[in-house]
Scaffold this motif. Structure first.
Motif, mmCIF file in Angstrom:
data_model
loop_
_atom_site.group_PDB
_atom_site.id
_atom_site.type_symbol
_atom_site.label_atom_id
_atom_site.label_comp_id
_atom_site.label_asym_id
_atom_site.label_seq_id
_atom_site.Cartn_x
_atom_site.Cartn_y
_atom_site.Cartn_z
ATOM 1 N N SER B 147 -3.170 0.396 5.892
ATOM 2 C CA SER B 147 -3.746 1.728 6.135
ATOM 3 C C SER B 147 -2.614 2.758 6.275
ATOM 4 C CB SER B 147 -4.637 1.718 7.375
ATOM 5 O OG SER B 147 -3.850 1.659 8.534
ATOM 6 N N TRP B 148 -1.502 2.329 6.855
ATOM 7 C CA TRP B 148 -0.348 3.235 6.977
ATOM 8 C C TRP B 148 0.237 3.529 5.599
ATOM 9 C CZ3 TRP B 148 2.665 0.483 11.521
ATOM 10 C CH2 TRP B 148 2.041 0.803 12.731
ATOM 11 N N GLU B 149 0.400 2.432 4.830
ATOM 12 C CA GLU B 149 1.050 2.597 3.530
ATOM 13 C C GLU B 149 0.203 3.446 2.583
ATOM 14 O OE1 GLU B 149 3.534 -1.003 2.161
ATOM 15 O OE2 GLU B 149 2.050 -1.825 3.530
ATOM 16 N N LEU B 150 -1.136 3.226 2.651
ATOM 17 C CA LEU B 150 -2.024 3.981 1.751
ATOM 18 C C LEU B 150 -2.464 5.317 2.344
ATOM 19 C CD1 LEU B 150 -4.311 1.045 0.524
ATOM 20 C CD2 LEU B 150 -2.517 2.178 -0.778
ATOM 21 N N LYS B 151 -2.090 5.521 3.569
ATOM 22 C CA LYS B 151 -2.463 6.737 4.317
ATOM 23 C C LYS B 151 -3.975 6.930 4.327
ATOM 24 C CE LYS B 151 1.836 9.117 3.298
ATOM 25 N NZ LYS B 151 2.457 10.173 2.525
ATOM 26 N N GLU B 520 19.489 -0.104 -6.470
ATOM 27 C CA GLU B 520 20.295 1.101 -6.267
ATOM 28 C C GLU B 520 19.495 2.189 -5.555
ATOM 29 O OE1 GLU B 520 23.481 1.339 -6.554
ATOM 30 O OE2 GLU B 520 23.386 -0.772 -7.151
ATOM 31 N N ALA B 521 18.248 2.353 -6.001
ATOM 32 C CA ALA B 521 17.395 3.395 -5.403
ATOM 33 C C ALA B 521 17.171 3.109 -3.923
ATOM 34 C CB ALA B 521 16.061 3.443 -6.141
ATOM 35 N N ASN B 696 8.161 5.170 -2.005
ATOM 36 C CA ASN B 696 9.222 5.016 -2.994
ATOM 37 C C ASN B 696 9.139 3.728 -3.813
ATOM 38 O OD1 ASN B 696 11.279 7.346 -2.561
ATOM 39 N ND2 ASN B 696 10.612 6.716 -0.527
ATOM 40 N N PHE B 697 8.618 2.675 -3.171
ATOM 41 C CA PHE B 697 8.571 1.378 -3.871
ATOM 42 C C PHE B 697 7.180 0.771 -3.658
ATOM 43 C CE2 PHE B 697 12.745 2.095 -1.944
ATOM 44 C CZ PHE B 697 13.534 2.234 -3.080
ATOM 45 N N ALA B 698 6.282 1.091 -4.542
ATOM 46 C CA ALA B 698 4.873 0.708 -4.361
ATOM 47 C C ALA B 698 4.663 -0.803 -4.351
ATOM 48 C CB ALA B 698 4.039 1.350 -5.458
ATOM 49 N N ASN B 699 5.513 -1.518 -5.057
ATOM 50 C CA ASN B 699 5.319 -2.971 -5.177
ATOM 51 C C ASN B 699 5.848 -3.751 -3.980
ATOM 52 O OD1 ASN B 699 7.915 -2.034 -6.126
ATOM 53 N ND2 ASN B 699 8.345 -4.193 -6.509
ATOM 54 N N VAL B 700 6.602 -3.080 -3.131
ATOM 55 C CA VAL B 700 7.304 -3.791 -2.051
ATOM 56 C C VAL B 700 6.373 -4.044 -0.858
ATOM 57 C CG1 VAL B 700 9.079 -3.425 -0.288
ATOM 58 C CG2 VAL B 700 9.615 -3.066 -2.684
ATOM 59 N N SER B 701 6.537 -5.215 -0.233
ATOM 60 C CA SER B 701 5.715 -5.539 0.941
ATOM 61 C C SER B 701 6.545 -5.444 2.209
ATOM 62 C CB SER B 701 5.196 -6.969 0.838
ATOM 63 O OG SER B 701 4.450 -7.106 -0.329
ATOM 64 N N LEU B 702 5.895 -4.973 3.258
ATOM 65 C CA LEU B 702 6.549 -4.918 4.563
ATOM 66 C C LEU B 702 5.748 -5.761 5.544
ATOM 67 C CD1 LEU B 702 7.488 -1.172 4.897
ATOM 68 C CD2 LEU B 702 9.076 -3.056 5.172
ATOM 69 N N LEU B 703 6.435 -6.380 6.434
ATOM 70 C CA LEU B 703 5.756 -7.258 7.400
ATOM 71 C C LEU B 703 6.313 -7.003 8.795
ATOM 72 C CD1 LEU B 703 3.962 -9.946 7.666
ATOM 73 C CD2 LEU B 703 6.152 -11.113 7.702
#
Lengths: 218, 845
Positions: B147-151, B520-521, B696-703
């Motif tokens: 919910s945070w990531e998708l706002k 790099e990004a 910035n990185f839509a494919n990345v997962s955070l845990l």
């Protein structure tokens, strides 16, 4: 050592009952005298012996030794007095199991802070156990154990020997040999001895026999 | 007749009975506690594992079931009268108005879940009615991270495939596992009814498809067999709770194995106590035994009479311990609730009762029956002798059954032949060293006693000449205090591992799946935003294919379920697993080299093979040594490296790390992703990072790591609490044994105390002799125990838990000083009592 026992009474509580062990006992023992206390089981012989050793207080009456009332002494004084004046020989030998023959004999002298080793060896030699100095009690026969006990009783040159049925646990022949030894040593050293026994033959070897019947001297 | 004699024996030996029951009950109580704890752990793990798969049994596949398979499975379900639900898991992009994100989609059917649930933002746990709302309209529940990531918030719309769903609820925690193994994508729950509309499942689409079954009165094994018969494809897995909760079960199993061994030591200590009391009791009663024989009792009858006495006492001890346990269970459970914040049941079941009764009575009989055998050998003519008799010592082979029994118990309790044997060997070494130490000390005392003062001489001799009973006290105290030192240090070291500096440096967020071209990004973003990244590391998937050119043996299939040791479990798991490889030129703060040398610069391409650093326990499990050549399959290409160092990794740091590290220069070109970990200060900062990364990185997962930490901390608190309880129990047993054995030991000396008194030794001197003896015994055993306990703790921590020893010197020394004072005060009390008693005696003994 001169002993005077005057009108001594002693009783013990046993449950709700009071048992009178000694009843108005009076007795004199002269210096160097050997007295045999003869009596049946429960007649109070051992209790009287304990009192002479300062181990048990009378309920009433006096025990004076060399004109000194034994029971006016403090616990600590009594200990010192016993260490210096008393030697005890038991029916069941009562050697300390974890000490060797020599260590058992040395003990009374060590308590008196006196040089013990050579004296102990000498006494063991006297009782014929020179070869058994380093033996533990369990390695000795009954007769040998009693001889160690006699050496231990005599080593500090006490003035009074208290002997409680000393041959009671030995066979006749061994008992006779050990008693010969005890009487010889006591006489040689002019030591006073009170001997408790119910063996009339042994009692006859004493200078005097005192019969104890139901807590009274006869 | 026999019963009457047993009654008489029981009545006439009250003191012995009391010590026997007290000592044995405490020993048994330890076993019950550990067994109940183990049963509680198994139950908890099983329940939690049921939550993982939301059912009692799941049948899952990585592809859609064929119509035939569905028909067969549903037939078996019907035939066995089982309740069932379905769960389909797939991954897809989920889009809000602003953003799109990869999510783990979980389409669930009616009745889902049979077990477990999710915790909503408001802290409430999902119930059946909540789950039913999913099937009534196109709503979904999503995780807070997402919910945070998708706002988005409750009521917003999300597009999944070709359908739109409304956000119904946001959850912070879910108890389910994933059928896809290593799963880090944020979760969404929706109803299976709306799966078709999304059109996500086309021919060839990947996902996990599962039937979830609830087993009520049915026989689980039979149900499994029925499914096994109709499922021919090996890719379809039938999983129960056991198979789905390996990780947590492993941690807790190790804990219960460890506690089990500590308790076994406590139990052995109580057997030492029983042996001593019984030895003393039978020695005193030898004459009565001889008398029984003289009166016509056969040795067998005398043996039975005495054995029956001991069996009755053992049974009473069992009843006392069980009664104590019944009283303790609610107290311990409420303490546990307060400690770990969750209910934990100590399962004091009939199975536990039976197991403990069997363990304890067998141990008791094997240790005490040889004593009775020795006692009945007393010659009849002893009746006529007035000389004290010694209890006949039997040859050592009479005690071999006891020895093998203890070894067997150690193996069963530790679930490991290796650990069991190491434990027994350590115990034997400790006893052996204790014996050597005590013997040497006794000889020295004996030699130095000669010219000492009267009290010192006899204090020394009292200790050295009563060797057996002195040694029993010394050993009981040594074992007991070693145990206490071990427990205190292990607990302190574990606590240190989970708190202090580690906690301060522990990351809060993990980031996964950053692609090669995003490196790099990402680094640029870090610089701009000044994010606190604690670790950034490449990850390459591979498979170990050969060690020194020898191919790795593949998993044996269809093994029968038998007694499997922990080592076999580990080897099997590691043998077949795919591995994550990484490369780096420097060690992180949470690792250190234990063997060999870390990389010598970059691998230049000429010096082939390149260097590998292995995590030490991984190397041990794989049986790999320095200098061994390992071959990995990375995207179909063989990569070869030589092992040049072993690393110790502090896993409790929660820093992402790798079992296998390559020297830089070789794997840079391999397909890889990146991992990173962040340290954040507040929940707001956490939300900011979530949004920054997802923007910035839509494919990345955070845990969030905090949830993992919470679960680990819960296990740790459970460990710490259990260790404390067992330590109190061990301390109580050690104190009772030492107290009783020393009291008995002193009682044996009443005769010599009387003699000392009769010979005119003052009370002060008599007291000093035994004070010296007690002081020597207690200080020697406690002193040696500090050394042995610390050494064993070091070994347990290094090889068992792989963590560093934390010495709590001040705490330990204060504790042991208090123990020393208490013990000596107790002994002094007893000595004074005996000294007084010996003065009251008449000449007769």
């Amino acid at each position: 050592m001169k002993i005077t026992v005057e009108n001594v009474n002693k009783s013990f509580e046993q449950g709700k009952n009071k048992i009178h062990i000694l009843k108005d006992i009076s007795l004199n023992v002269a210096d160097g005298e050997i007295v045999a206390l003869l009596g049946k089981s429960g007649s109070g012989k051992t209790t009287l012996l304990s009192m002479l050793g300062g181990l048990e207080k009378p309920d009433s009456g006096n025990i004076t030794i060399d004109q000194t009332n034994l029971y006016n002494k403090t616990e600590s004084e009594l200990c010192d007095w016993r260490a210096q004046n008393i030697g005890i020989v038991f029916q069941q030998f009562h050697l300390i199991a974890h000490l060797t023959a020599k260590e058992n004999v040395s003990l009374p002298l060590e308590i008196l802070n006196r040089d013990a080793e050579s004296e102990a060896e000498m006494w063991l030699d006297k009782v014929g156990l020179k070869e058994r100095l380093t033996h533990y009690p369990t390695m000795l026969s009954g007769g040998e154990q009693q001889r160690v006990a006699i050496a231990r009783a005599m080593v500090s040159k006490p003035r009074l020997i208290l002997a409680d049925e000393p041959s009671g646990n030995l066979d006749v022949e061994t008992g006779k040999r050990v008693m010969d030894l005890l009487f010889d040593i006591v006489k040689q050293n002019k030591t006073t001895m009170v001997l408790v026994t119910h063996d009339e033959e042994l009692a006859k070897r004493a200078d005097r026999i005192v019969h104890l019947v139901a807590g009274k001297c006869q | 007749m026999k019963l009457k004699f047993i009654q008489q024996t029981l009545r006439s030996s009250k003191e012995f009975n009391f010590f026997f029951i007290l000592c044995f009950s405490l020993g048994i109580l330890g076993l019950i506690l550990v067994e109940s704890f183990k049963a509680g752990v198994e139950d908890r793990v099983s329940k939690r594992a049921k939550n993982f798969i939301a059912s009692d049994l799941s049948i899952s596949s990585r592809r859609q079931f064929t119509e035939v398979e569905k028909k067969n499975i549903e037939e078996v379900i019907k035939k066995n009268n089982l309740e069932y639900s379905e769960w389909i898991e797939t991954y897809s992009l989920v889009s809000s108005v602003e953003k799109a994100k990869l999510a783990d989609l979980n389409f669930v059917a009616a009745k889902f879940p049979f077990y477990g649930g999710v915790i909503f933002e408001n802290g409430e746990k999902s119930n059946t009615a909540d789950w039913e709302t999913l099937s009534k309209s196109p709503v979904l529940w999503l995780s807070r991270d997402l919910s945070w990531e998708l706002k988005v918030k409750v009521g917003d719309q999300l597009k999944i495939g070709e359908s739109t769903f409304q956000v119904g609820k946001v959850f912070t925690e879910d108890q389910f596992s994933s059928f896809r193994g290593f799963n880090l994508a944020p979760k969404i729950f929706l109803s299976k009814n709306y799966l078709a509309e999304t059109k996500l499942m086309q021919f060839g689409s990947t996902g996990s498809f599962a039937y979830l079954l609830k087993i009520n009165d049915q026989n689980e094994t039979l149900v499994r067999e029925n499914f096994s018969k109709i499922i021919k494809d090996q890719t379809i897995k039938i999983k129960g709770p056991k198979e789905s909760s390996e990780q947590i079960a492993r941690s807790l199993n190790y804990l219960s194995d460890y506690l089990g061994l500590i308790t076994l030591l406590t139990y052995i200590l109580s057997l030492i106590g029983l042996y001593y009391f019984t030895h003393h009791f039978l020695s005193k009663g030898l004459k009565s035994i001889a008398l029984f024989k003289a009166l016509g009792f056969t040795p067998q009858k005398v043996f039975i009479l005495n054995a029956a006495h001991l069996i009755i006492l053992s049974l009473i001890s069992l009843v006392v311990s069980f009664a104590a346990m019944l009283i303790m269970v609610p107290v311990l459970e409420s303490l546990l609730l307060a400690r770990i914040g969750e209910e934990f049941k100590l399962l004091f079941t009939s199975g536990v009762v039976l197991k403990v009764s069997l363990y304890s009575v067998i141990g008791c009989l094997l240790s005490l029956l040889p004593l009775i055998l020795g006692a009945v050998k007393i010659p009849v003519n002893t009746v006529l002798q007035d000389i004290p008799q010694e209890l006949k010592r039997l040859a050592f082979w009479y005690y071999l059954p006891l020895f093998f029994y203890v070894v067997l118990m150690a193996v069963i309790i530790s679930h490991s032949i290796k650990i069991g044997i190491v434990f027994i060997s350590a115990l034997l070494i400790l006893v052996g060293l204790g014996y050597l130490f005590f013997k040497t000390f006794s000889v020295l005392l004996e030699k130095s006693a000669k010219n000492k003062k009267l009290e010192i001489k006899h204090g020394f001799l009292a200790l050295s000449r009563y060797f057996h009973s002195s040694f029993t006290i010394f050993m009981s105290l040594l074992l007991g205090v070693t145990l206490i030192v071990l427990i205190i240090q292990v607990e302190a070291s574990l606590r240190n591992e989970f708190t202090s500096t580690t906690e301060l440096r522990r990351p809060d967020l993990f980031m996964f799946d950053l692609q090669d071209n995003q490196e790099e990004a990402f680094k640029k973003l870090l610089n701009e935003q000044k994010l606190n990244v604690t670790m950034f590391s490449p990850m390459i998937r591979g498979r170990l294919t050969a060690i020194n050119n020898g191919a790795i043996e593949q998993k044996k299939s269809d093994q029968e379920e038998t007694f499997v040791t922990r080592e076999e479990e580990n080897q099997e798991r590691f043998r077949t697993r795919g591995v994550n490889l990484s490369y780096r030129g420097k060690l992180s703060w949470s690792e250190s080299i234990t063997k060999g040398k870390f990389f010598s610069g970059r691998c230049d391409g000429e010096k082939i093979p390149c260097e590998i650093s292995l995590e030490e326990s991984y190397a041990r499990r794989m049986n790999v040594n320095i200098g061994d050549k390992l071959t990995f399959d990375v995207s179909g290409i063989d990569i070869v490296g030589v092992v040049t160092s072993f690393r110790k990794v502090k896993w409790t740091s929660f820093e992402p790390n790798f079992f296998i590290l390559f020297q830089p220069g070789l794997l840079e070109e391999a397909p890889k992703t990146f991992l990173a970990s962040f340290k954040v200060k507040s929940i707001e900062e956490r939300r900011e990072i979530f949004q920054l990364i997802s923007n910035n990185f839509a494919n990345v997962s955070l845990l969030e790591v905090s949830e993992v930490v919470r679960k680990i901390t819960e296990i740790f608190e459970l460990m710490a609490f259990s260790i404390k309880i067992i330590s109190f129990l061990s301390l109580a047993v050690a104190l009772v044994v030492v107290w009783a054995v020393s009291f008995n030991h002193l009682e044996l000396k009443i005769k010599e105390m009387k003699l000392f008194f009769l010979m005119g030794m003052t009370a002060e001197k008599r007291e000093t002799i035994y004070k010296i003896e007690s002081f020597l015994l207690t200080s020697m055993s406690i002193g040696l125990a500090i050394f042995s306990g610390t050494l064993i703790t070091f070994l347990v921590l290094s090889f068992g838990f792989n963590i560093t020893l934390e010495i709590r010197a001040l705490y330990l020394i204060s504790f042991l000083i208090i123990l020393f004072i208490i013990l000596n005060a107790l002994l002094l009390f007893k000595i004074r009592n005996l000294v007084k008693r010996s003065e009251k005696a008449l000449i007769t003994f």
